[in-house]
Write a protein that holds these residues in place. Structure first.
Motif, PDB file in Angstrom:
ATOM      1  N   GLY A 111       4.765  -4.349   5.634  1.00 15.38           N
ATOM      2  CA  GLY A 111       4.858  -3.284   4.640  1.00 15.38           C
ATOM      3  C   GLY A 111       6.150  -2.499   4.753  1.00 15.38           C
ATOM      4  N   GLN A 112       6.192  -1.629   5.740  1.00  7.55           N
ATOM      5  CA  GLN A 112       7.295  -0.663   5.826  1.00  7.55           C
ATOM      6  C   GLN A 112       8.681  -1.291   5.932  1.00  7.55           C
ATOM      7  OE1 GLN A 112       6.062   3.200   7.851  1.00  7.55           O
ATOM      8  NE2 GLN A 112       4.742   1.737   8.890  1.00  7.55           N
TER       9      GLN A 112
ATOM     10  N   ARG B  76       1.987  -9.829   7.842  1.00  8.92           N
ATOM     11  CA  ARG B  76       1.727  -8.809   6.826  1.00  8.92           C
ATOM     12  C   ARG B  76       2.709  -7.663   7.032  1.00  8.92           C
ATOM     13  NH1 ARG B  76      -2.880  -9.488   9.876  1.00  8.92           N
ATOM     14  NH2 ARG B  76      -2.561  -7.346  10.558  1.00  8.92           N
TER      15      ARG B  76
ATOM     16  N   ARG C 203       6.150   4.816   5.060  1.00  5.85           N
ATOM     17  CA  ARG C 203       5.124   5.528   4.302  1.00  5.85           C
ATOM     18  C   ARG C 203       5.061   6.953   4.849  1.00  5.85           C
ATOM     19  NH1 ARG C 203       2.847   0.482   5.345  1.00  5.85           N
ATOM     20  NH2 ARG C 203       1.961   1.323   7.240  1.00  5.85           N
TER      21      ARG C 203
ATOM     22  N   ASN D 140      -4.603  -2.468   1.536  1.00  3.48           N
ATOM     23  CA  ASN D 140      -5.723  -2.270   2.457  1.00  3.48           C
ATOM     24  C   ASN D 140      -6.885  -1.504   1.842  1.00  3.48           C
ATOM     25  OD1 ASN D 140      -4.418   0.202   2.488  1.00  3.48           O
ATOM     26  ND2 ASN D 140      -5.000   0.622   4.611  1.00  3.48           N
TER      27      ASN D 140
ATOM     28  N   MET E  21       2.890  -7.368  12.003  1.00  5.30           N
ATOM     29  CA  MET E  21       3.251  -6.409  10.971  1.00  5.30           C
ATOM     30  C   MET E  21       4.727  -6.049  11.174  1.00  5.30           C
ATOM     31  SD  MET E  21      -0.317  -4.285  10.949  1.00  5.30           S
ATOM     32  CE  MET E  21       0.178  -2.905  11.920  1.00  5.30           C
ATOM     33  N   SER E  22       5.191  -4.978  10.526  1.00  2.00           N
ATOM     34  CA  SER E  22       6.626  -4.659  10.622  1.00  2.00           C
ATOM     35  C   SER E  22       7.120  -4.636  12.068  1.00  2.00           C
ATOM     36  CB  SER E  22       6.920  -3.298   9.974  1.00  2.00           C
ATOM     37  OG  SER E  22       6.733  -3.381   8.576  1.00  2.00           O
TER      38      SER E  22
ATOM     39  N   LYS F  11       0.831  -1.213   0.000  1.00  2.00           N
ATOM     40  CA  LYS F  11       0.000   0.000   0.000  1.00  2.00           C
ATOM     41  C   LYS F  11       0.863   1.260   0.000  1.00  2.00           C
ATOM     42  CE  LYS F  11      -0.617   0.275   4.998  1.00  2.00           C
ATOM     43  NZ  LYS F  11      -1.380  -0.285   6.124  1.00  2.00           N
TER      44      LYS F  11
ATOM     45  N   ILE G  58      -6.600  -6.583   2.518  1.00  2.00           N
ATOM     46  CA  ILE G  58      -6.430  -6.814   3.958  1.00  2.00           C
ATOM     47  C   ILE G  58      -7.119  -5.751   4.801  1.00  2.00           C
ATOM     48  CG2 ILE G  58      -4.270  -8.091   3.641  1.00  2.00           C
ATOM     49  CD1 ILE G  58      -2.729  -5.594   4.464  1.00  2.00           C
TER      50      ILE G  58
HETATM   51  C1  LIG Z   1      -0.472  -1.422   6.436  1.00  2.00           C
HETATM   52  C2  LIG Z   1      -0.932  -2.712   6.987  1.00  2.00           C
HETATM   53  C3  LIG Z   1      -0.011  -3.696   7.392  1.00  2.00           C
HETATM   54  C4  LIG Z   1       1.494  -3.501   7.296  1.00  2.00           C
HETATM   55  O1  LIG Z   1       1.933  -2.543   8.209  1.00  2.00           O
HETATM   56  P1  LIG Z   1       3.488  -2.135   8.267  1.00  2.00           P
HETATM   57  O2  LIG Z   1       3.618  -1.371   9.500  1.00  2.00           O
HETATM   58  O3  LIG Z   1       3.748  -1.350   7.036  1.00  2.00           O
HETATM   59  O4  LIG Z   1       4.257  -3.419   8.268  1.00  2.00           O
HETATM   60  C5  LIG Z   1      -0.518  -4.868   7.889  1.00  2.00           C
HETATM   61  N1  LIG Z   1      -1.846  -5.102   7.982  1.00  2.00           N
HETATM   62  C6  LIG Z   1      -2.761  -4.192   7.608  1.00  2.00           C
HETATM   63  C7  LIG Z   1      -4.212  -4.511   7.740  1.00  2.00           C
HETATM   64  C8  LIG Z   1      -2.337  -2.968   7.096  1.00  2.00           C
HETATM   65  O5  LIG Z   1      -3.255  -2.053   6.721  1.00  2.00           O
END
Ligand SMILES: *Cc1c(COP(=O)(O)O)cnc(C)c1O
Length: 239
Positions: free
Chosen positions: A221-222, A219, A228, A57, A203-204, A36, A80
């Motif tokens: 992302g960063q 999951r 971001r 997302n 997450m991260s 995202k 997600i």
């Molecule tokens: C953005 C997001 C993530 C990832 O988050 P990061 O901090 O970038 O790793 C995981 N799950 C959902 C539902 C998200 O919206």
């Protein structure tokens, strides 16, 4: 090697270490890169590094990337984030997985649209494991009743549960969310006799802890794609 490929390698290593620490086999844990706010080029870099499925997302953004990349690479999309039933038709068209199911209205609309498209969708039920009012997902005590009703939707391939843990530095409180998920999973197994094997959590900032508590999908992302900075400036021309 690009920085995205290097980040992926580093996280794979961290997943392996966390799994070993928990006495788990790291092949049980899938890393879902969350792209995202990042451009299609970033997705292609991760794809070149061996990843095929990506998390988004927002439906509109996911669909834009699907359209931009469908002729270019064999990529699957996992939505997600929360979904409104009026957008179910888009998800039914392009997504492989939806991790944020928390209403029968959305389940029913997805199923109807999927039948029309002749498609199926992997689905996770989102649980509000942190007891915060503002978050999406079902309260833990409502999941079993909800889950029983999903049998009616033939096109939904229900795999397990997803959660966002509390956003805090307090490891104990994050761990409490993950423990709730395990309890709900066990209850579902007892009542439905099905596996409910997927636990998407972490997450991260907390994926290693989530692995300790049984996550099968993290999951991230960063930590893969970079921070971001401006969430609104990611896709030129689209608000
Ligand atoms: C953005 C997001 C993530 C990832 O988050 P990061 O901090 O970038 O790793 C995981 N799950 C959902 C539902 C998200 O919206």
């Amino acid at each position: 090697m690009t920085s995205i490929a290097a980040n992926l390698q580093k996280i794979e290593q961290q997943i392996a270490t966390a799994a070993a620490r928990a006495g788990r086999d790291s092949s049980e844990i899938r890393l879902l890169p969350v792209s995202k706010t990042k451009p299609p080029e970033a997705v292609l870099e991760a794809h070149a590094a061996g990843y095929r499925r990506f998390g988004e997302n927002k439906v509109q953004e996911a669909q834009n990337k699907w359209e931009a990349l469908r002729e270019v690479a064999d990529i699957e999309w996992a939505v997600i984030g929360h979904l409104q039933s009026n957008k179910a038709k888009y998800v039914a068209r392009f997504a492989t997985e939806f991790q944020a199911l928390d209403s029968l209205k959305v389940a029913s609309e997805l199923d109807r649209r999927l039948q029309q498209e002749g498609r199926r969708l992997e689905v996770l039920v989102q649980v509000n494991s942190s007891d915060e009012d503002q978050k999406f997902g079902l309260p833990p005590q409502e999941v079993v009743t909800f889950a029983k009703q999903l049998d009616a939707f033939d096109a939904l391939d229900v795999r397990g549960l997803m959660t966002l843990a509390l956003f805090t530095d307090d490891t104990e409180r994050i761990a409490r969310c993950f423990k709730v998920m395990r309890q709900v999973q066990q209850e579902l197994r007892d009542v439905t006799g099905k596996g409910w094997d997927e636990l998407s959590m972490g997450m991260s900032g907390d994926f290693e802890l989530a692995i300790e508590y049984g996550a099968t999908c993290v999951r991230v992302g960063q930590a893969i794609f970079g921070n971001r900075l401006d969430p609104n400036a990611y896709w030129p021309g689209i608000k």
